[in-house]
Motif scaffolding. Sequence first.
Motif, short mmCIF file in Angstrom:
data_model
loop_
_atom_site.label_atom_id
_atom_site.label_comp_id
_atom_site.label_asym_id
_atom_site.label_seq_id
_atom_site.Cartn_x
_atom_site.Cartn_y
_atom_site.Cartn_z
N SER A 121 23.42 51.16 31.34
CA SER A 121 22.47 51.79 32.26
C SER A 121 23.19 52.24 33.54
CB SER A 121 21.36 50.81 32.64
OG SER A 121 20.54 51.33 33.66
N ILE A 122 22.93 53.47 33.95
CA ILE A 122 23.37 53.93 35.27
C ILE A 122 22.30 53.47 36.25
CG2 ILE A 122 23.99 55.93 36.68
CD1 ILE A 122 24.63 57.44 34.10
N TRP B 279 30.28 54.63 41.42
CA TRP B 279 29.59 54.39 40.15
C TRP B 279 29.04 52.96 40.12
CZ3 TRP B 279 32.04 56.81 35.17
CH2 TRP B 279 32.30 58.17 35.39
N ALA B 280 27.97 52.75 39.36
CA ALA B 280 27.41 51.41 39.19
C ALA B 280 26.62 51.38 37.90
CB ALA B 280 26.52 51.04 40.38
N GLU B 281 27.04 50.53 36.98
CA GLU B 281 26.39 50.42 35.68
C GLU B 281 26.17 48.95 35.33
OE1 GLU B 281 28.70 52.45 32.73
OE2 GLU B 281 28.46 54.44 33.67
N ARG C 99 26.86 58.98 41.46
CA ARG C 99 27.62 60.06 40.81
C ARG C 99 26.81 61.35 40.64
NH1 ARG C 99 28.47 57.42 34.93
NH2 ARG C 99 28.34 55.56 36.23
N ALA C 100 25.49 61.26 40.67
CA ALA C 100 24.66 62.42 40.32
C ALA C 100 24.16 63.20 41.53
CB ALA C 100 23.48 61.97 39.47
N ILE D 127 28.22 44.13 38.10
CA ILE D 127 27.99 45.57 38.17
C ILE D 127 29.31 46.25 37.84
CG2 ILE D 127 27.45 47.53 39.67
CD1 ILE D 127 25.51 45.76 41.19
N ILE D 128 29.29 47.10 36.83
CA ILE D 128 30.50 47.80 36.38
C ILE D 128 30.69 49.04 37.22
CG2 ILE D 128 31.65 48.85 34.39
CD1 ILE D 128 29.45 47.32 32.68
N ALA D 129 31.86 49.18 37.83
CA ALA D 129 32.17 50.35 38.67
C ALA D 129 33.48 50.95 38.18
CB ALA D 129 32.25 49.96 40.14
N MET D 130 33.40 51.86 37.24
CA MET D 130 34.60 52.48 36.67
C MET D 130 35.27 53.42 37.66
SD MET D 130 34.76 51.15 33.67
CE MET D 130 35.86 52.22 32.73
#
Length: 494
Positions: free
Chosen positions: A100-101, A45-47, A107-108, A38-41
Amino acid sequence: MYLLGYDIGSSSVKVCLVEASSGKVVASDFSPKKEMKIIAMQAGWAEQNPADWWTNLRLAHESVMHQAGIQADDIKGIGITWQMHGLILVDKDQNLLRPSIIWCDSRAVEYGEKAFKKIGAEKCLSHLLNSPGNFTASKLAWVKENEPEIFDKIDKIMLPGDYIAMKLSGKIGITIEGLSEGIFWDFTNNCISKDVIEHFGIPESFFPEIVPTFGIQSTVSATAAAELGLKEGTPISYRAGDQPNNALSLNVFNPGEIASTAGTSGVVYGVLDHLDYDKLSRVNTFAHVNHSKEQIRLGVLLCINGTGILNSWLKHNFATSLSSYGDMNELASLSPIGSKGLSIIPFGNGAERVLENKDTRCSIHGINFNIHSKGDVLRAAQEAIVFSYEYGMNIMRGIGMNINVIRAGNANMFLSSIFRQSLASVSNAVIELYDTDGAVGAARAAGMGIGFYSDSSEAFASLEKIAVIEPEHEKRDQYLEAYSRWQDHLQAII
């Protein structure tokens, strides 16, 4: 005759092959063997890259076909289930525009809160049955404001299962269940919500064709058939988000029936036969798999981000000397009910809807260096997850949901005797465990979609109950005392 089920999770992709007549699993596998990245910039966040889902689907699918040793034309239907609330964007050539978010990205939140105020609480709740919150529509609004160059290239928006169906068939579709989980569906007018898309400035052309949850949605293309070793024209005949699908997998279709999962996130899901909602959107109401304009079937969803992920975090960062979750459970079992006064607030995975989108972080309360050990911390973590369930289930009870029996698959946290006994005793509900999972349910549902099964009773006739956990009535006061102490700590934070 066989049916395929694909389960697109955030940890792995699972593939299951079911023999249609008996309903028995012939072969299953998952990929990757370690959890998907899971990408967390940034914090919260999680993508994930949807292309990774397809890659892992191919690997698991190849394994299943090798195990089963069947011919491609023996497969008569494909069902898909997915991690809910993810946002996938493609251009006119079906190319991905960004990662994909996914569901646990927070974040939203502010976009949903602004929409709730602007559209109006009464309008949102009576028509959408939810606040726009941190769901797919709000994530798309974030992209519009922060990545306008990507927003301008969008041809279609999708949920994760729609992306997999697109890869299988070359066609893009979405279900009413999918639209409702994205907070795009107006239940009063039975259409895509004009209020939501006008507020966020989302063109209606972004939405794919609406396809039925059960039925021939599309068929396998020549390209995908060659890539996967399937027969061209095989029907894709079912799709649903993971929690409605989990309920389906446990044969939960009717009002008052309850399903639960306890993986990375924790969920309790119950079925209603009338439009209802929590006024604070702490639990959410979506279309269930068998919802229609003529027959209202809604899923009331309690989702808690910071549950099983707490147990996973402890395993990888705290209990590194223990080789398995089973070892963790054994050590935790040496600690008494209430963990010697130790309490953990488990919400360390971002904003929590059950807390009105507050991000409290995870915290530990009451550690005494003279009496507490590793086992106490491990038990307190499992009790914390149980207490977060009970906190949310009290909200569900407040909108008319009776919770007397909870059905769950024998997996993840439900493999722990501490977790399931604590949950039964705190909630005063009987827990029934079944030998099933989301991929199996999706495969059986595919059989309903092609008309092989006449109804859900026939599709799930072979569902096997493997255990029943009754509340420990004689010890319930101990559980409730620990829950009350935990709740006091939570109230002091929120």
